[in-house]
Write a protein that holds these residues in place. Structure first.
Motif, PDB file in Angstrom:
ATOM      1  N   ARG A  70      40.517  31.759  51.844  1.00  0.00           N
ATOM      2  CA  ARG A  70      39.638  32.453  51.172  1.00  0.00           C
ATOM      3  C   ARG A  70      39.244  33.861  50.754  1.00  0.00           C
ATOM      4  O   ARG A  70      39.258  34.392  49.272  1.00  0.00           O
ATOM      5  CB  ARG A  70      38.230  31.651  51.292  1.00  0.00           C
ATOM      6  N   THR A 113      41.844  34.536  47.921  1.00  0.00           N
ATOM      7  CA  THR A 113      41.645  34.477  46.907  1.00  0.00           C
ATOM      8  C   THR A 113      40.825  35.065  46.455  1.00  0.00           C
ATOM      9  O   THR A 113      41.262  36.150  45.159  1.00  0.00           O
ATOM     10  CB  THR A 113      41.065  33.459  46.483  1.00  0.00           C
ATOM     11  N   GLN A 171      41.575  28.150  56.208  1.00  0.00           N
ATOM     12  CA  GLN A 171      41.008  28.227  55.028  1.00  0.00           C
ATOM     13  C   GLN A 171      40.280  29.212  54.823  1.00  0.00           C
ATOM     14  O   GLN A 171      40.172  29.258  53.526  1.00  0.00           O
ATOM     15  CB  GLN A 171      39.717  27.107  55.107  1.00  0.00           C
TER      16      GLN A 171
END
Length: 607
Positions: A79, A82, A75
Motif C-alpha cells: 500500500r 502504491t 500488504q
C-alpha cells in the motif's frame, strides 16, 4: 516507481505535412487534479505516517512473525508502494510534458526529495528479509497461500542477498540517491530538451531535427545530420561529464556490492541469466552480415549510391509515397489490427484514445521519444508520443499501446507483482507492432507498396535488434574503460565508432561529427544496459509470432495469460506453453531468421 524508458530516438521519424487532426493530451486527474490538490496533500501526509508506523511495528521483528503476520506486513508495504508511486507518477508525467518548465521541474524534484526522505525508514525491510533463513520463508509459504502468491517478489529480493550492504550503508545510498544519479539524469533530460538546432534558418528542437533524417530530400537529411553533430559537439564536454560521473558512481556501488560485472545488476533486476543475454548478444553479432550489412547494401542500390552516409540510414525509399497519416487514420489502423487478433485486445486499448490516456502532440520542452508508464495498478497507464504523422509513427503508436494493454492486464497482480522484467516488458509492444505491420502487409495493393512496408519493417527490426545490441556493446566498452580512469570526450567517441562500422556494415561512410551521436541516447544515462531488452523482446516476439502463424488454436488465450502474469513468473515458465525456451541458443536464431526472411523477399523482388 519510475517512468518507463522512451524508445530509442534513432527510431524517431517524420515531419508533419498537413493537419494531423485533434491530437489527444493527457488528463492526469485520475491521479490528482493539480499539484496543490487536497488529495495529494492527504496522501503525502498519510505516507509519512504509514512509513514511520511500519518501521515502528516491524523493524527488527520480521523473524518473529507468523505467516499471517507476514502477509499483513507485505500488504502494508504494498500500500505504501502504491501511494508513493501514485504521487511520483503524477509529478513525473507533468514534468515530462514540459521538462523546461521551472515550476514542473521543482515540483518533481520536491516530490522526489520528500518521498526519498519519508521512505528511508523502510530500508530495513529488504535487508531483514534477506537475512532470514530459507526455512523460515518456506514455512510461511506453506502455511499461507495468499502469502505464497508473493514468492516471486521474495525471490527477486533474495537474489540480491550476496550483494547486500550493511543497514547503515543501504540507508545512506537511499538518502543520497536524489543528489546522485537522479540529479545527473535530470541535468541530462533538461539539457537535451533545451537544445536548439538551426537548420536552413529554421529553429528546431532535438525531435524535429532527428525527424529530418527520414526526409525524402537528401540535402535536408544531410543538413539535419550536420546540425546534430554541430550541437552535440558544442555540448560534448557536458555529456562526457554526465557519463563519466554516472559510470564511476555505478562502479563504486558495484564494487561495494561485490557485483562481478557492471551488467550483473541489470541481469538480476531483469530476472534473466547472464548466459541467456550473452547467447542473445552473440547470435545477433554473428548475424550482422546477413541482416544489417546485407540490407543496407540493398538500400544503397535502391538509392542509387555506392556508399551510404549516416543520413541515408533511415531515408525513405525512392518509391515510397511520403504520405502523412492523420491521427484518426492511425487509430483506425492500429485498432483494426488489434481487433483482428482478438476483439478483447481492441476493447482494452480503446480507453487510451477516449479518456485522455495518450499525449501525442509535439510541444516545446516535451520529452522526446515515446513511452508507456503504468502509474499504479489502481489507476491506469499513460502513453506519451511525439506524433508527426509518418507511417512509422503509426508503428510507434502500436508499440506503446501494446505496453499499455500489457500493463492493464497485469494490474490484477497488484503493485508488487504487476511490474514485468525489462526482458519481457517489450513482448506486448513488439507483438502489437507485428500485428499492425502484418495487417498493412496483407492489405498492400501493389508490389511497390509491399516492398515499402517490408523495407520499413526490416529497418525497424534492425533498429530494435542490431542497433540495440551495438548500443549494449558500446555500454560494455564504456564501463570497462571508465574502470581504468577518466574518459575524455574523444575516448568515448572512439568507443562509439568502434561498434558502428561493425554493426552497420562496410557500405557506410561516417561523416565527421558522427562520433558524438552517443551523447543523446537516454538509456545510457537513465538505465545502464537497458537496451538489450529491446533485442530480447523482438527475438522473443518473432518466435512467438511464428507459433501464432502455425495456427495454435489456443494461442490467444495463452498470450493473454502470459500478459496477465505480469512479473509473477520467470521467462521459462511464461514461454513453456508455447514450446519456447529463451535459454536455448537456437531460440535466438529462430527469431533472427524472420528478419533474414524479410530481406530474402526484398532481394527476390529485385529479380
Amino acid at each position: 516507481m519510475t517512468i518507463c524508458q522512451p524508445r530509442p530516438l534513432f527510431d524517431a521519424n517524420a515531419s508533419s505535412g498537413g493537419s494531423l487532426g485533434d491530437l489527444p493530451e493527457w488528463d492526469l486527474s485520475d491521479l490528482y487534479t493539480a499539484e496543490d490538490a487536497p488529495e495529494l496533500t492527504r496522501d503525502m501526509e498519510w505516507l509519512e505516517q504509514a512509513c514511520a508506523s511500519f518501521a515502528t511495528d516491524h523493524q527488527g521483528k520480521l523473524a518473529d512473525l507468523d505467516a499471517d503476520g507476514m502477509l499483513g506486513c507485505v500488504q502494508r508495504y504494498e500500500r505504501i508502494d502504491t501511494i508513493g508511486g501514485r504521487i511520483m507518477s503524477f509529478a513525473g508525467l507533468r514534468y515530462y510534458q514540459n521538462t523546461t518548465d521551472g515550476e514542473r521541474a521543482k515540483f518533481f524534484s520536491d516530490c522526489q526529495d520528500k518521498i526519498t526522505t519519508l521512505t528511508t525508514p523502510l530500508v530495513f525491510y529488504t535487508l531483514e528479509i534477506n537475512r532470514l533463513p530459507d526455512e523460515v520463508l518456506d514455512g510461511w509459504f506453506a502455511a499461507n497461500a495468499d502469502l505464497a502468491r508473493y514468492k516471486p517478489v521474495f525471490d527477486r529480493l533474495r537474489a540480491m542477498r550476496p550483494h547486500q550492504l550493511s543497514d547503515e550503508l543501504e540507508q545512506f545510498l537511499h538518502d543520497q540517491s536524489v543528489v546522485g544519479a537522479a540529479a545527473w539524469n535530470k541535468l541530462f533530460d533538461e539539457t537535451i530538451a533545451g537544445l536548439s538546432f538551426d537548420v536552413n534558418g529554421e529553429e528546431l528542437n532535438i525531435e524535429g531535427t532527428l525527424n529530418l533524417l527520414t526526409e525524402p530530400d537528401r540535402d535536408q537529411r544531410e543538413a539535419g545530420a550536420r546540425e546534430l553533430a554541430r550541437v552535440f559537439g558544442d555540448n560534448i564536454k557536458l555529456f562526457a561529464r554526465v557519463h563519466n560521473t554516472l559510470a564511476k558512481e555505478k562502479s563504486v556501488e558495484d564494487k561495494w556490492r561485490n557485483m562481478p560485472t557492471p551488467q550483473t545488476g541489470r541481469h538480476l533486476s531483469n530476472h534473466v541469466e547472464p548466459e541467456v543475454v550473452e547467447a542473445l548478444r552473440n547470435a545477433v553479432v554473428d548475424a550482422y552480415p546477413k541482416l544489417s550489412h546485407r540490407y543496407y547494401a540493398l538500400k544503397a542500390k535502391w538509392l542509387g549510391l555506392d556508399t551510404l552516409e549516416v543520413w541515408d540510414r533511415n531515408a525513405p525509399l525512392p518509391t515510397e509515397d511520403p504520405k502523412t497519416v492523420d491521427w484518426a487514420e492511425a487509430r483506425r489502423m492500429v485498432m483494426d489490427a488489434y481487433g483482428d487478433f482478438d476483439p478483447e485486445m481492441a476493447k482494452i486499448a480503446e480507453p487510451f484514445f477516449d479518456k485522455g490516456w495518450i499525449d501525442a502532440e509535439v510541444k516545446p520542452g516535451k520529452a522526446p521519444g515515446a513511452f508507456a508508464h503504468p502509474t499504479v495498478t489502481e489507476v491506469h497507464p499513460y502513453v506519451m508520443l511525439n506524433y508527426l504523422g509518418k507511417p512509422r509513427d503509426v508503428m510507434t503508436l502500436a508499440h506503446e499501446l501494446g505496453h499499455g494493454v500489457h500493463q492493464v492486464l497485469a494490474a490484477d497482480q497488484g503493485e508488487l507483482l504487476a511490474s514485468t522484467p525489462l526482458t519481457l516488458a517489450e513482448t506486448a509492444s513488439v507483438f502489437g507492432e507485428m500485428l499492425t505491420f502484418r495487417k498493412l502487409l496483407d492489405n498492400a495493393k501493389t508490389k511497390a507498396e509491399r516492398k515499402t512496408l517490408l523495407a520499413g519493417k526490416v529497418e525497424d527490426m534492425i533498429n530494435t535488434v542490431v542497433r540495440q545490441i551495438a548500443f549494449y556493446d558500446f555500454e560494455c566498452k564504456l564501463h570497462a574503460a571508465r574502470a581504468e580512469g577518466e574518459l575524455t570526450p574523444e575516448d568515448i567517441n572512439a568507443l562509439w565508432m568502434s561498434v558502428q562500422a561493425e554493426s552497420l556494415g562496410p557500405v557506410f561512410n561516417f561523416m565527421e561529427g558522427y562520433e558524438t551521436f552517443w551523447a543523446y541516447i537516454p538509456h545510457f544515462v537513465h538505465s545502464p544496459f537497458y537496451v538489450y531488452a529491446y533485442a530480447f523482446g523482438d527475438g522473443l516476439v518473432n518466435a512467438l509470432y511464428a507459433v501464432y502463424e502455425e495456427g495454435d488454436a489456443d494461442f490467444q488465450a495463452k498470450y493473454f495469460d502470459m500478459l496477465k502474469a505480469g512479473g509473477s513468473k520467470h521467462h521459462k515458465e511464461l514461454l513453456a506453453p508455447f514450446g519456447l525456451d529463451a535459454s536455448d541458443p537456437k531460440f535466438w536464431d529462430k527469431g533472427l531468421s524472420m528478419i533474414s526472411g524479410f530481406i530474402d523477399e526484398l532481394e527476390a523482388m529485385e529479380d
